[in-house]
Design a protein around this motif. Structure first.
Motif, PDB file in Angstrom:
ATOM      1  N   ASP A 192       0.822  -1.204   0.000  1.00  0.00           N
ATOM      2  CA  ASP A 192       0.000   0.000   0.000  1.00  0.00           C
ATOM      3  C   ASP A 192       0.861   1.260   0.000  1.00  0.00           C
ATOM      4  N   GLU A 193       1.862   1.278   0.850  1.00  0.00           N
ATOM      5  CA  GLU A 193       2.731   2.457   0.954  1.00  0.00           C
ATOM      6  C   GLU A 193       4.164   1.995   1.159  1.00  0.00           C
ATOM      7  N   LEU A 194       5.004   2.273   0.181  1.00  0.00           N
ATOM      8  CA  LEU A 194       6.422   1.957   0.256  1.00  0.00           C
ATOM      9  C   LEU A 194       7.200   3.243   0.480  1.00  0.00           C
ATOM     10  N   GLU A 195       7.999   3.249   1.529  1.00  0.00           N
ATOM     11  CA  GLU A 195       8.824   4.418   1.847  1.00  0.00           C
ATOM     12  C   GLU A 195      10.287   4.003   1.803  1.00  0.00           C
ATOM     13  N   VAL A 196      11.047   4.644   0.938  1.00  0.00           N
ATOM     14  CA  VAL A 196      12.477   4.380   0.792  1.00  0.00           C
ATOM     15  C   VAL A 196      13.232   5.582   1.347  1.00  0.00           C
ATOM     16  N   ARG A 197      14.086   5.325   2.343  1.00  0.00           N
ATOM     17  CA  ARG A 197      14.876   6.377   2.995  1.00  0.00           C
ATOM     18  C   ARG A 197      16.352   6.104   2.709  1.00  0.00           C
ATOM     19  N   VAL A 198      16.971   6.996   1.959  1.00  0.00           N
ATOM     20  CA  VAL A 198      18.385   6.864   1.603  1.00  0.00           C
ATOM     21  C   VAL A 198      19.178   7.846   2.461  1.00  0.00           C
ATOM     22  N   VAL A 199      19.956   7.310   3.396  1.00  0.00           N
ATOM     23  CA  VAL A 199      20.761   8.129   4.306  1.00  0.00           C
ATOM     24  C   VAL A 199      22.154   8.273   3.709  1.00  0.00           C
ATOM     25  N   LEU A 200      22.494   9.475   3.286  1.00  0.00           N
ATOM     26  CA  LEU A 200      23.778   9.739   2.629  1.00  0.00           C
ATOM     27  C   LEU A 200      24.823  10.149   3.659  1.00  0.00           C
ATOM     28  N   ALA A 214      11.156  13.925  -0.694  1.00  0.00           N
ATOM     29  CA  ALA A 214      11.522  15.015   0.211  1.00  0.00           C
ATOM     30  C   ALA A 214      12.946  14.783   0.695  1.00  0.00           C
ATOM     31  N   LEU A 215      13.574  15.857   1.158  1.00  0.00           N
ATOM     32  CA  LEU A 215      14.942  15.801   1.679  1.00  0.00           C
ATOM     33  C   LEU A 215      14.915  16.189   3.140  1.00  0.00           C
ATOM     34  N   GLU A 216      15.367  15.283   3.997  1.00  0.00           N
ATOM     35  CA  GLU A 216      15.383  15.518   5.433  1.00  0.00           C
ATOM     36  C   GLU A 216      16.815  15.453   5.941  1.00  0.00           C
ATOM     37  N   ARG A 217      16.968  15.652   7.259  1.00  0.00           N
ATOM     38  CA  ARG A 217      18.287  15.582   7.890  1.00  0.00           C
ATOM     39  C   ARG A 217      18.226  14.606   9.059  1.00  0.00           C
ATOM     40  N   LYS A 218      19.345  13.920   9.280  1.00  0.00           N
ATOM     41  CA  LYS A 218      19.406  12.944  10.358  1.00  0.00           C
ATOM     42  C   LYS A 218      20.802  12.944  10.950  1.00  0.00           C
ATOM     43  N   SER A 219      20.879  12.917  12.271  1.00  0.00           N
ATOM     44  CA  SER A 219      22.163  12.830  12.960  1.00  0.00           C
ATOM     45  C   SER A 219      22.266  11.461  13.621  1.00  0.00           C
ATOM     46  N   THR A 220      23.395  10.805  13.418  1.00  0.00           N
ATOM     47  CA  THR A 220      23.595   9.481  13.988  1.00  0.00           C
ATOM     48  C   THR A 220      24.962   9.442  14.664  1.00  0.00           C
ATOM     49  N   TYR A 221      25.425   8.249  14.996  1.00  0.00           N
ATOM     50  CA  TYR A 221      26.654   8.120  15.769  1.00  0.00           C
ATOM     51  C   TYR A 221      27.837   8.707  15.013  1.00  0.00           C
ATOM     52  N   PRO A 237      25.745  19.816  10.033  1.00  0.00           N
ATOM     53  CA  PRO A 237      24.385  19.840   9.465  1.00  0.00           C
ATOM     54  C   PRO A 237      23.673  18.495   9.534  1.00  0.00           C
ATOM     55  N   GLY A 238      24.388  17.401   9.878  1.00  0.00           N
ATOM     56  CA  GLY A 238      23.776  16.084   9.871  1.00  0.00           C
ATOM     57  C   GLY A 238      23.829  15.446   8.499  1.00  0.00           C
ATOM     58  N   ARG A 239      23.271  14.269   8.412  1.00  0.00           N
ATOM     59  CA  ARG A 239      23.293  13.522   7.151  1.00  0.00           C
ATOM     60  C   ARG A 239      22.034  13.822   6.344  1.00  0.00           C
ATOM     61  N   PRO A 240      22.187  14.128   5.058  1.00  0.00           N
ATOM     62  CA  PRO A 240      20.982  14.316   4.227  1.00  0.00           C
ATOM     63  C   PRO A 240      20.282  12.976   3.992  1.00  0.00           C
ATOM     64  N   VAL A 241      18.960  12.980   4.062  1.00  0.00           N
ATOM     65  CA  VAL A 241      18.147  11.776   3.890  1.00  0.00           C
ATOM     66  C   VAL A 241      17.139  12.054   2.777  1.00  0.00           C
ATOM     67  N   LEU A 242      17.236  11.303   1.684  1.00  0.00           N
ATOM     68  CA  LEU A 242      16.253  11.403   0.612  1.00  0.00           C
ATOM     69  C   LEU A 242      15.132  10.423   0.914  1.00  0.00           C
ATOM     70  N   VAL A 243      13.898  10.925   1.002  1.00  0.00           N
ATOM     71  CA  VAL A 243      12.730  10.112   1.340  1.00  0.00           C
ATOM     72  C   VAL A 243      11.820  10.056   0.116  1.00  0.00           C
ATOM     73  N   LEU A 244      11.548   8.853  -0.367  1.00  0.00           N
ATOM     74  CA  LEU A 244      10.638   8.643  -1.492  1.00  0.00           C
ATOM     75  C   LEU A 244       9.473   7.793  -1.003  1.00  0.00           C
ATOM     76  N   ARG A 245       8.263   8.315  -1.152  1.00  0.00           N
ATOM     77  CA  ARG A 245       7.055   7.582  -0.759  1.00  0.00           C
ATOM     78  C   ARG A 245       6.300   7.193  -2.025  1.00  0.00           C
ATOM     79  N   LEU A 246       6.124   5.892  -2.210  1.00  0.00           N
ATOM     80  CA  LEU A 246       5.509   5.357  -3.420  1.00  0.00           C
ATOM     81  C   LEU A 246       4.281   4.540  -3.038  1.00  0.00           C
ATOM     82  N   PRO A 247       3.069   5.010  -3.352  1.00  0.00           N
ATOM     83  CA  PRO A 247       1.877   4.206  -3.068  1.00  0.00           C
ATOM     84  C   PRO A 247       1.673   3.122  -4.117  1.00  0.00           C
ATOM     85  N   ASN A 248       1.031   2.043  -3.703  1.00  0.00           N
ATOM     86  CA  ASN A 248       0.670   0.954  -4.618  1.00  0.00           C
ATOM     87  C   ASN A 248       1.885   0.419  -5.368  1.00  0.00           C
TER      88      ASN A 248
END
Length: 514
Positions: A397-405, A425-432, A439-450
């Motif tokens: 139903d909803e596929l979300e792909v998050r690419v953490v660069l 969308a482009l988000e930011r994420k901080s990890t270890y 600025p944190g790591r850029p995260v590309l988020v792709l949401r694909l329905p069906n």
């Protein structure tokens, strides 16, 4: 579903710039995949076969006059080769392959344990919903292998059942030529609940001048309600994948209580239940884990297929370099995911599947002059990620792909197959080990329905720029941090922190003792 059209341009002289395919609204809302070929070749620009968009209601009314209500239309731009094949009054063969999510529904909606599963497909229009003039049309409904048709509408002489060793084939032949839209009137579908069988569905189809096929199917309807795939790119050796699944059995619900004894009886119908799922991972996958909320699930098995062994439901991706995020040229890795309990109709399960790939099998450096890929290093980087779910035969139903660069990645760009309602969308994420002031790591988020298995060859391509300074920033920070710790320890060892009495105090203590 495959639509095959053989015809010429509208005026016999001007080549069309796009092809339009329409479906009833019930199917149009569930359209997940569409590709077009002209004379056996991809119809889009630069060899693309799946570059399509949905037309708005205003565009349908203004550009496609006379369209009936409750119709959804999709436009496919034609490339130079396709336009040339349709120019000057030439005749060409257009084949559109479409996949619809949740197009089958269980009828009846609930059954007793051991009963066979019966499913229904229906469409509100028998004739093709098309803006083009149609001289002759034929509809063939092919049921899955091992299935048995129970009923269909309309019957003879329009609908004829042909036996087949791989399943039933029902041919519908509406009579007469039609103009644009063929006089189609799409009625509003009626909703029927409960345990009604296929005959009531036939009544619905008759009331709406549509078609329906009711048949036995001994395979589960596996549906992923939500799948989140997180891809973490590390320039120090690996690309990490973690997929979180919420899976549901969309088959008929169970009447009465579940019996484990009856379930173990092989003579009972149990094809619509499932206890195992099969995931196909890219070649070179390693460090595989499978867990749920309780912990690691040990009822799983991993084995590698030989090179070229696509197997069932492998899609168009095949194996080798194209079987996922890149591969390493060998056969794909198959993981049999044994669940803790069998899933009956309406039951759900959630779990996590993770694995990693060598960096070179998924990431490459793009040459700035030619745009081709070359060896790894700093510069313009390209990452290719497979879009469909790794579990075979499952639609999502909803596929979300998050690419953490990596931290410091800039000029992020992506390319993905066309799909309605797809969001990026482009988000930011901080990890270890990320700098707290960075600025944190850029995260590309792709949401694909069906998302459906037909997306097997679809890839998400991500490009970004990374300098040598960005690559060395983290090792430099670690080196400085360790050097600081060692320097502090060295100073601590050299310093004298003992507590000794002063000379005057020592003399007074000695005199008092004497």
């Amino acid at each position: 579903m495959a639509d095959t059209l053989t015809g010429t341009s509208s005026d016999g002289k001007t080549a069309p710039t796009r092809a339009v395919f329409c479906y009833t609204s019930a199917l149009a809302e569930r359209l997940a995949y569409l590709e077009l070929e002209v004379d056996g070749k991809p119809a889009g620009e630069q060899g693309s076969s799946s570059d399509w968009t949905r037309l708005s209601d205003a565009e349908v009314n203004s550009e496609l006059g006379g369209a009936p209500d409750r119709v959804g239309c999709f436009a496919f731009p034609l490339g130079d080769a396709a336009r040339a094949a349709l120019s000057g009054g030439k005749t060409a063969k257009l084949v559109a392959h479409a996949a619809f999510a949740r197009a089958l529904e269980p009828r009846p909606a609930s059954i007793a344990q051991g009963e066979p599963q019966r499913v229904l497909f229906r469409d509100a229009a028998l004739r093709a919903v098309s803006p083009y003039k149609i001289e002759r049309q034929t509809i063939e409904a092919l049921t899955p292998a091992g299935s048995k048709p129970l009923s269909f509408f309309p019957g003879s002489p329009i609908g004829v059942l042909k036996s087949s060793s791989s399943g039933g084939i029902i041919t519908f032949s509406p009579e007469g030529a039609t103009g644009a839209w063929g006089g189609v009137v799409v009625e509003k579908e009626k909703k029927k609940g409960g345990d009604d069988a296929g005959e009531e569905a036939d009544d619905d189809a008759a009331a709406s001048n549509g078609l329906s096929v009711h048949f036995l199917m001994d395979e589960p309807l596996v549906r992923g309600r939500r799948v989140v795939r997180e891809v973490q790119v590390s320039h120090w050796g690996n690309v990490y994948f973690e997929e979180t699944y919420l899976v549901r059995n969309d088959g008929p619900s169970l009447q009465g209580e579940f019996s484990r004894r009856r379930y173990s009886d092989r003579s009972q119908h149990r094809g619509h239940m499932f206890e195992n799922l099969r995931a196909r991972l890219p070649s070179g996958s390693r460090w595989i884990y499978f867990r749920d909320a309780i912990g690691n699930v040990s009822t799983s098995e991993v084995h590698r297929l030989p090179a070229g062994g696509g197997g069932k439901n492998s899609g168009k991706g095949g194996s080798g370099k194209e079987d996922g995020a890149g591969g390493t040229g060998g056969g794909s890795v198959v993981v049999d995911l044994g669940q803790r309990y069998p899933l009956l109709g309406g039951w759900e399960v959630d779990f996590v599947l993770g694995y990693s790939l060598p960096l070179g099998s998924a990431l490459s450096r793009v040459s700035s002059s030619t745009g081709s890929s070359s060896t790894l290093g700093a510069g313009r980087m390209r990452l290719r990620v497979a879009l469909p779910a790794t579990i075979e035969g499952m639609y999502v139903d909803e596929l979300e792909v998050r690419v953490v660069l990596p931290e410091g990645a800039k000029r992020v760009a992506h390319a993905a197959p066309s799909a309605p309602n797809a969001l990026a969308a482009l988000e930011r994420k901080s990890t270890y080990l990320d700098a707290p002031w960075g600025p944190g790591r850029p995260v590309l988020v792709l949401r694909l329905p069906n998302a459906v298995p037909d997306h097997g060859s679809a890839r998400l391509t991500v490009e970004y720029s990374l300098t040598a300074l960005d690559m060395l920033r983290k090792p430099a920070l670690l080196a400085v941090a360790f050097a600081g710790v060692f320097a502090a320890l060295a100073l601590a060892n050299r310093a004298d922190f003992s507590i000794a009495p002063s000379a005057a105090g020592a003399a007074a203590a000695k005199a008092k003792a004497a």
